[in-house]
Motif scaffolding. Structure first.
Motif, PDB file in Angstrom:
ATOM      1  N   UNK A  16     -52.506 -14.719   1.494  1.00  0.00           N
ATOM      2  CA  UNK A  16     -52.198 -15.894   2.309  1.00  0.00           C
ATOM      3  C   UNK A  16     -51.039 -16.674   1.700  1.00  0.00           C
ATOM      4  N   UNK A  17     -50.295 -17.363   2.568  1.00  0.00           N
ATOM      5  CA  UNK A  17     -49.169 -18.167   2.116  1.00  0.00           C
ATOM      6  C   UNK A  17     -49.435 -19.622   2.460  1.00  0.00           C
ATOM      7  N   UNK A  18     -49.010 -20.550   1.611  1.00  0.00           N
ATOM      8  CA  UNK A  18     -49.221 -21.963   1.919  1.00  0.00           C
ATOM      9  C   UNK A  18     -48.437 -22.377   3.162  1.00  0.00           C
ATOM     10  N   UNK A  19     -49.042 -23.203   3.983  1.00  0.00           N
ATOM     11  CA  UNK A  19     -48.425 -23.690   5.212  1.00  0.00           C
ATOM     12  C   UNK A  19     -48.377 -25.209   5.139  1.00  0.00           C
ATOM     13  N   UNK A  20     -47.253 -25.792   5.541  1.00  0.00           N
ATOM     14  CA  UNK A  20     -47.081 -27.244   5.552  1.00  0.00           C
ATOM     15  C   UNK A  20     -46.524 -27.671   6.907  1.00  0.00           C
ATOM     16  N   UNK A  21     -46.624 -28.957   7.216  1.00  0.00           N
ATOM     17  CA  UNK A  21     -46.121 -29.493   8.467  1.00  0.00           C
ATOM     18  C   UNK A  21     -44.827 -30.239   8.219  1.00  0.00           C
ATOM     19  N   UNK A  22     -43.809 -29.953   9.007  1.00  0.00           N
ATOM     20  CA  UNK A  22     -42.518 -30.643   8.919  1.00  0.00           C
ATOM     21  C   UNK A  22     -42.701 -32.066   9.427  1.00  0.00           C
ATOM     22  N   UNK A  23     -42.228 -33.068   8.661  1.00  0.00           N
ATOM     23  CA  UNK A  23     -42.383 -34.454   9.097  1.00  0.00           C
ATOM     24  C   UNK A  23     -41.411 -34.818  10.212  1.00  0.00           C
ATOM     25  N   UNK A  24     -40.449 -33.962  10.489  1.00  0.00           N
ATOM     26  CA  UNK A  24     -39.508 -34.214  11.579  1.00  0.00           C
ATOM     27  C   UNK A  24     -40.039 -33.729  12.909  1.00  0.00           C
ATOM     28  N   UNK A  25     -40.196 -32.427  13.043  1.00  0.00           N
ATOM     29  CA  UNK A  25     -40.607 -31.833  14.324  1.00  0.00           C
ATOM     30  C   UNK A  25     -42.116 -31.673  14.440  1.00  0.00           C
ATOM     31  N   UNK A  26     -42.851 -31.859  13.330  1.00  0.00           N
ATOM     32  CA  UNK A  26     -44.311 -31.744  13.277  1.00  0.00           C
ATOM     33  C   UNK A  26     -44.810 -30.320  13.497  1.00  0.00           C
ATOM     34  N   UNK A  27     -43.935 -29.325  13.347  1.00  0.00           N
ATOM     35  CA  UNK A  27     -44.369 -27.930  13.467  1.00  0.00           C
ATOM     36  C   UNK A  27     -44.812 -27.427  12.106  1.00  0.00           C
ATOM     37  N   UNK A  28     -45.794 -26.537  12.119  1.00  0.00           N
ATOM     38  CA  UNK A  28     -46.273 -25.932  10.869  1.00  0.00           C
ATOM     39  C   UNK A  28     -45.384 -24.747  10.524  1.00  0.00           C
ATOM     40  N   UNK A  63     -42.777 -32.552   3.566  1.00  0.00           N
ATOM     41  CA  UNK A  63     -41.957 -31.364   3.804  1.00  0.00           C
ATOM     42  C   UNK A  63     -41.147 -31.504   5.081  1.00  0.00           C
ATOM     43  N   UNK A  64     -39.954 -30.908   5.056  1.00  0.00           N
ATOM     44  CA  UNK A  64     -39.006 -31.037   6.157  1.00  0.00           C
ATOM     45  C   UNK A  64     -38.235 -29.735   6.303  1.00  0.00           C
ATOM     46  N   UNK A  65     -38.055 -29.286   7.559  1.00  0.00           N
ATOM     47  CA  UNK A  65     -37.167 -28.136   7.782  1.00  0.00           C
ATOM     48  C   UNK A  65     -35.761 -28.528   7.315  1.00  0.00           C
ATOM     49  N   UNK A  66     -35.027 -27.625   6.718  1.00  0.00           N
ATOM     50  CA  UNK A  66     -33.677 -27.963   6.230  1.00  0.00           C
ATOM     51  C   UNK A  66     -32.631 -27.953   7.344  1.00  0.00           C
ATOM     52  N   UNK A  67     -32.908 -28.680   8.411  1.00  0.00           N
ATOM     53  CA  UNK A  67     -31.981 -28.771   9.534  1.00  0.00           C
ATOM     54  C   UNK A  67     -31.687 -30.235   9.833  1.00  0.00           C
ATOM     55  N   UNK A  68     -30.508 -30.488  10.371  1.00  0.00           N
ATOM     56  CA  UNK A  68     -30.156 -31.870  10.694  1.00  0.00           C
ATOM     57  C   UNK A  68     -31.000 -32.398  11.852  1.00  0.00           C
ATOM     58  N   UNK A  69     -31.428 -31.530  12.753  1.00  0.00           N
ATOM     59  CA  UNK A  69     -32.237 -32.006  13.881  1.00  0.00           C
ATOM     60  C   UNK A  69     -33.589 -32.531  13.403  1.00  0.00           C
ATOM     61  N   UNK A  70     -34.235 -31.822  12.492  1.00  0.00           N
ATOM     62  CA  UNK A  70     -35.518 -32.301  11.959  1.00  0.00           C
ATOM     63  C   UNK A  70     -35.308 -33.555  11.121  1.00  0.00           C
ATOM     64  N   UNK A  71     -34.212 -33.602  10.380  1.00  0.00           N
ATOM     65  CA  UNK A  71     -33.906 -34.791   9.583  1.00  0.00           C
ATOM     66  C   UNK A  71     -33.732 -36.007  10.491  1.00  0.00           C
ATOM     67  N   UNK A  72     -32.980 -35.849  11.569  1.00  0.00           N
ATOM     68  CA  UNK A  72     -32.746 -36.965  12.489  1.00  0.00           C
ATOM     69  C   UNK A  72     -34.044 -37.416  13.161  1.00  0.00           C
ATOM     70  N   UNK A  73     -34.909 -36.467  13.502  1.00  0.00           N
ATOM     71  CA  UNK A  73     -36.209 -36.829  14.076  1.00  0.00           C
ATOM     72  C   UNK A  73     -37.039 -37.632  13.073  1.00  0.00           C
ATOM     73  N   UNK A  74     -37.038 -37.201  11.826  1.00  0.00           N
ATOM     74  CA  UNK A  74     -37.805 -37.894  10.789  1.00  0.00           C
ATOM     75  C   UNK A  74     -37.276 -39.308  10.567  1.00  0.00           C
ATOM     76  N   UNK A  75     -35.953 -39.473  10.589  1.00  0.00           N
ATOM     77  CA  UNK A  75     -35.361 -40.803  10.420  1.00  0.00           C
ATOM     78  C   UNK A  75     -35.733 -41.686  11.610  1.00  0.00           C
TER      79      UNK A  75
END
Length: 124
Positions: A16-28, A63-75
């Motif tokens: 099994x691999x650890x799974x986290x939720x992105x604080x920007x898009x909220x996807x696991x 945790x955050x996807x390394x994309x500007x779209x997820x970053x902007x959503x989180x901000x």
């Protein structure tokens, strides 16, 4: 097959691999696909959300996807302060700088290519 919170088996019998939720898009997503964010200080010494690419800094992380779209959503959602349980607003400038640096963009592209090869996506 799911193995409790935060872990997913891709194939029965696979590790099994650890799974986290992105604080920007909220996807696991797999922990390895996300950038860990912790509370640190910016260049002026004020509290800030800072990237922890190695995942070794002490304290609570988000945790955050390394994309500007997820970053902007989180901000926009003010997710950094909430996820890190900060008592005051945090500046997110260090995270934005990290995500827009040329080195991060290259690493993201490499990870995308590797992921496509492993899943077989994009092959004819």
């Amino acid at each position: 097959m799911s193995r409790g919170p935060g872990r997913v088996d891709a194939v029965a019998g696979a590790r099994s691999t650890p799974v986290r939720t992105c604080i920007g898009c909220r996807e696991r997503a797999a922990k390895s696909e996300l950038v860990r964010i912790v509370i640190g200080t910016d260049a002026t010494g004020r509290p800030a959300a800072v990237p922890d690419p190695g995942g070794t800094a002490p304290g609570r992380g988000a945790h955050l996807h390394p994309t500007t779209s997820c970053f902007q959503l989180a901000v926009r959602r003010k997710a950094f302060s909430r996820a890190l349980r900060a008592r005051e607003a945090l500046t997110s400038t260090p995270v934005g700088d990290h995500l827009t640096s040329p080195r991060t963009e290259i690493a993201t592209e490499i990870a995308t290519v590797i992921d496509r090869q492993e899943t077989g996506a994009g092959s004819s």
